[in-house]
Design a protein around this motif. Structure first.
Motif, PDB file in Angstrom:
ATOM      1  N   PRO A 175      -1.339  12.180  -3.637  1.00  0.00           N
ATOM      2  CA  PRO A 175      -1.044  11.526  -2.366  1.00  0.00           C
ATOM      3  C   PRO A 175       0.433  11.185  -2.249  1.00  0.00           C
ATOM      4  N   GLN A 176       0.880  11.019  -1.044  1.00  0.00           N
ATOM      5  CA  GLN A 176       2.253  10.594  -0.794  1.00  0.00           C
ATOM      6  C   GLN A 176       2.271   9.070  -0.840  1.00  0.00           C
ATOM      7  N   PHE A 177       3.022   8.505  -1.776  1.00  0.00           N
ATOM      8  CA  PHE A 177       3.112   7.058  -1.932  1.00  0.00           C
ATOM      9  C   PHE A 177       4.399   6.543  -1.315  1.00  0.00           C
ATOM     10  N   THR A 178       4.284   5.453  -0.542  1.00  0.00           N
ATOM     11  CA  THR A 178       5.455   4.802   0.052  1.00  0.00           C
ATOM     12  C   THR A 178       5.409   3.325  -0.323  1.00  0.00           C
ATOM     13  N   ASP A 179       6.393   2.890  -1.092  1.00  0.00           N
ATOM     14  CA  ASP A 179       6.520   1.493  -1.515  1.00  0.00           C
ATOM     15  C   ASP A 179       5.304   0.972  -2.280  1.00  0.00           C
ATOM     16  N   VAL A 180       4.604   1.859  -2.968  1.00  0.00           N
ATOM     17  CA  VAL A 180       3.442   1.480  -3.769  1.00  0.00           C
ATOM     18  C   VAL A 180       3.885   1.415  -5.229  1.00  0.00           C
ATOM     19  N   PRO A 181       3.704   0.252  -5.893  1.00  0.00           N
ATOM     20  CA  PRO A 181       4.113   0.144  -7.290  1.00  0.00           C
ATOM     21  C   PRO A 181       3.383   1.165  -8.168  1.00  0.00           C
ATOM     22  N   VAL A 221      -4.061   3.397 -10.046  1.00  0.00           N
ATOM     23  CA  VAL A 221      -5.402   2.972  -9.634  1.00  0.00           C
ATOM     24  C   VAL A 221      -5.923   3.850  -8.498  1.00  0.00           C
ATOM     25  N   LEU A 222      -5.030   4.272  -7.610  1.00  0.00           N
ATOM     26  CA  LEU A 222      -5.429   5.000  -6.410  1.00  0.00           C
ATOM     27  C   LEU A 222      -5.637   6.497  -6.626  1.00  0.00           C
ATOM     28  N   LEU A 223      -5.095   7.044  -7.697  1.00  0.00           N
ATOM     29  CA  LEU A 223      -5.261   8.470  -7.962  1.00  0.00           C
ATOM     30  C   LEU A 223      -6.720   8.822  -8.138  1.00  0.00           C
ATOM     31  N   GLY A 224      -7.109  10.001  -7.683  1.00  0.00           N
ATOM     32  CA  GLY A 224      -8.476  10.470  -7.850  1.00  0.00           C
ATOM     33  C   GLY A 224      -9.429   9.995  -6.765  1.00  0.00           C
ATOM     34  N   ASN A 225      -8.889   9.418  -5.688  1.00  0.00           N
ATOM     35  CA  ASN A 225      -9.740   8.950  -4.599  1.00  0.00           C
ATOM     36  C   ASN A 225      -9.670   9.830  -3.364  1.00  0.00           C
ATOM     37  N   GLY A 226      -9.058  11.000  -3.472  1.00  0.00           N
ATOM     38  CA  GLY A 226      -8.981  11.915  -2.338  1.00  0.00           C
ATOM     39  C   GLY A 226      -8.067  11.420  -1.235  1.00  0.00           C
ATOM     40  N   LEU A 227      -7.016  10.717  -1.603  1.00  0.00           N
ATOM     41  CA  LEU A 227      -6.093  10.166  -0.615  1.00  0.00           C
ATOM     42  C   LEU A 227      -5.011  11.165  -0.248  1.00  0.00           C
ATOM     43  N   LYS A 228      -4.622  11.146   1.018  1.00  0.00           N
ATOM     44  CA  LYS A 228      -3.466  11.921   1.475  1.00  0.00           C
ATOM     45  C   LYS A 228      -2.200  11.088   1.321  1.00  0.00           C
ATOM     46  N   VAL A 273     -13.165  -0.041  -2.441  1.00  0.00           N
ATOM     47  CA  VAL A 273     -12.805  -1.458  -2.580  1.00  0.00           C
ATOM     48  C   VAL A 273     -13.348  -2.013  -3.892  1.00  0.00           C
ATOM     49  N   TYR A 274     -14.614  -1.755  -4.163  1.00  0.00           N
ATOM     50  CA  TYR A 274     -15.262  -2.317  -5.350  1.00  0.00           C
ATOM     51  C   TYR A 274     -14.718  -1.715  -6.644  1.00  0.00           C
ATOM     52  N   HIS A 275     -14.767  -0.382  -6.744  1.00  0.00           N
ATOM     53  CA  HIS A 275     -14.408   0.282  -8.001  1.00  0.00           C
ATOM     54  C   HIS A 275     -12.908   0.460  -8.187  1.00  0.00           C
ATOM     55  N   GLY A 276     -12.157   0.456  -7.102  1.00  0.00           N
ATOM     56  CA  GLY A 276     -10.718   0.632  -7.205  1.00  0.00           C
ATOM     57  C   GLY A 276      -9.963  -0.679  -7.141  1.00  0.00           C
ATOM     58  N   ILE A 277     -10.026  -1.324  -5.991  1.00  0.00           N
ATOM     59  CA  ILE A 277      -9.217  -2.517  -5.761  1.00  0.00           C
ATOM     60  C   ILE A 277      -9.745  -3.725  -6.525  1.00  0.00           C
ATOM     61  N   CYS A 278     -10.992  -4.125  -6.283  1.00  0.00           N
ATOM     62  CA  CYS A 278     -11.525  -5.336  -6.913  1.00  0.00           C
ATOM     63  C   CYS A 278     -11.673  -5.196  -8.427  1.00  0.00           C
ATOM     64  N   GLU A 308      -1.478  -8.316 -12.968  1.00  0.00           N
ATOM     65  CA  GLU A 308      -0.909  -7.163 -12.264  1.00  0.00           C
ATOM     66  C   GLU A 308      -1.355  -7.162 -10.802  1.00  0.00           C
ATOM     67  N   PHE A 309      -2.611  -7.461 -10.578  1.00  0.00           N
ATOM     68  CA  PHE A 309      -3.154  -7.509  -9.224  1.00  0.00           C
ATOM     69  C   PHE A 309      -2.391  -8.536  -8.385  1.00  0.00           C
ATOM     70  N   SER A 310      -2.116  -9.700  -8.948  1.00  0.00           N
ATOM     71  CA  SER A 310      -1.402 -10.741  -8.182  1.00  0.00           C
ATOM     72  C   SER A 310       0.024 -10.319  -7.861  1.00  0.00           C
ATOM     73  N   ARG A 311       0.637  -9.495  -8.689  1.00  0.00           N
ATOM     74  CA  ARG A 311       1.996  -9.000  -8.401  1.00  0.00           C
ATOM     75  C   ARG A 311       2.022  -8.078  -7.185  1.00  0.00           C
ATOM     76  N   TRP A 312       0.922  -7.398  -6.916  1.00  0.00           N
ATOM     77  CA  TRP A 312       0.872  -6.501  -5.763  1.00  0.00           C
ATOM     78  C   TRP A 312       0.851  -7.281  -4.452  1.00  0.00           C
ATOM     79  N   GLN A 313       0.389  -8.521  -4.486  1.00  0.00           N
ATOM     80  CA  GLN A 313       0.315  -9.394  -3.310  1.00  0.00           C
ATOM     81  C   GLN A 313      -0.428  -8.738  -2.143  1.00  0.00           C
ATOM     82  N   LEU A 314      -1.585  -8.178  -2.440  1.00  0.00           N
ATOM     83  CA  LEU A 314      -2.391  -7.546  -1.397  1.00  0.00           C
ATOM     84  C   LEU A 314      -3.052  -8.601  -0.519  1.00  0.00           C
ATOM     85  N   ALA A 315      -2.895  -8.438   0.777  1.00  0.00           N
ATOM     86  CA  ALA A 315      -3.575  -9.288   1.733  1.00  0.00           C
ATOM     87  C   ALA A 315      -4.674  -8.499   2.435  1.00  0.00           C
ATOM     88  N   ARG A 316      -4.466  -7.187   2.528  1.00  0.00           N
ATOM     89  CA  ARG A 316      -5.389  -6.346   3.274  1.00  0.00           C
ATOM     90  C   ARG A 316      -5.325  -4.913   2.751  1.00  0.00           C
TER      91      ARG A 316
END
Length: 141
Positions: free
Chosen positions: A22-28, A34-41, A68-73, A82-90
């Protein structure tokens, strides 16, 4: 001739492997992993909003809830610092045309609550979900 065929095959494999990323923009980098392997563009992190575009014509609630469950949470449960450093709100997950999808309110300890509750994760996630239409996900992060 065999060498040129081998070189061609290796180049083709390398090109396909690169195209699948996938093309990542400003993603640590730690979140990229974590996001690799999810079929993201693409994935973009902007002011606490992680906007993901999946390479599918439509996003089902099951696909969304699983990400959300298996990747993010799951990442918050395994690596809370590490999760808190990402400061995800949404977290917004949209289809290939970025026209339809879902948004998850990831503020606070939402994921942590789900991990402690032992309840149906799809029902729990649905309580923090907003449907997205026309490329817009209503609500504030």
């Amino acid at each position: 001739m065999k060498r040129s065929l081998l070189a061609f095959a290796l180049t083709a494999c390398a090109t396909l492997a690169t195209a699948a990323q996938p093309q990542f923009t400003d993603v640590p980098p730690s979140l990229q992993k974590v996001l690799l392997g999810n079929g993201l563009k693409s994935a973009q992190l902007n002011q606490g909003v992680l906007r993901l575009v999946m390479d599918k014509p439509q996003i089902s609630e099951l696909t969304y809830a699983s990400l959300v469950y298996h990747g993010i949470c799951a990442e918050q449960w395994r690596h809370p610092e590490e999760f808190s450093r990402w400061q995800l709100a949404r977290v917004e997950l949209l289809d290939a045309g970025a026209s339809q999808g879902y948004a998850f309110d990831a503020r606070g300890d939402t994921c942590e609550q789900m991990g402690r509750m032992g309840k149906n994760y799809r029902d729990f996630i649905a309580g923090f979900t907003t449907p997205c239409k026309g490329g817009q996900c209503p609500g504030k992060p």
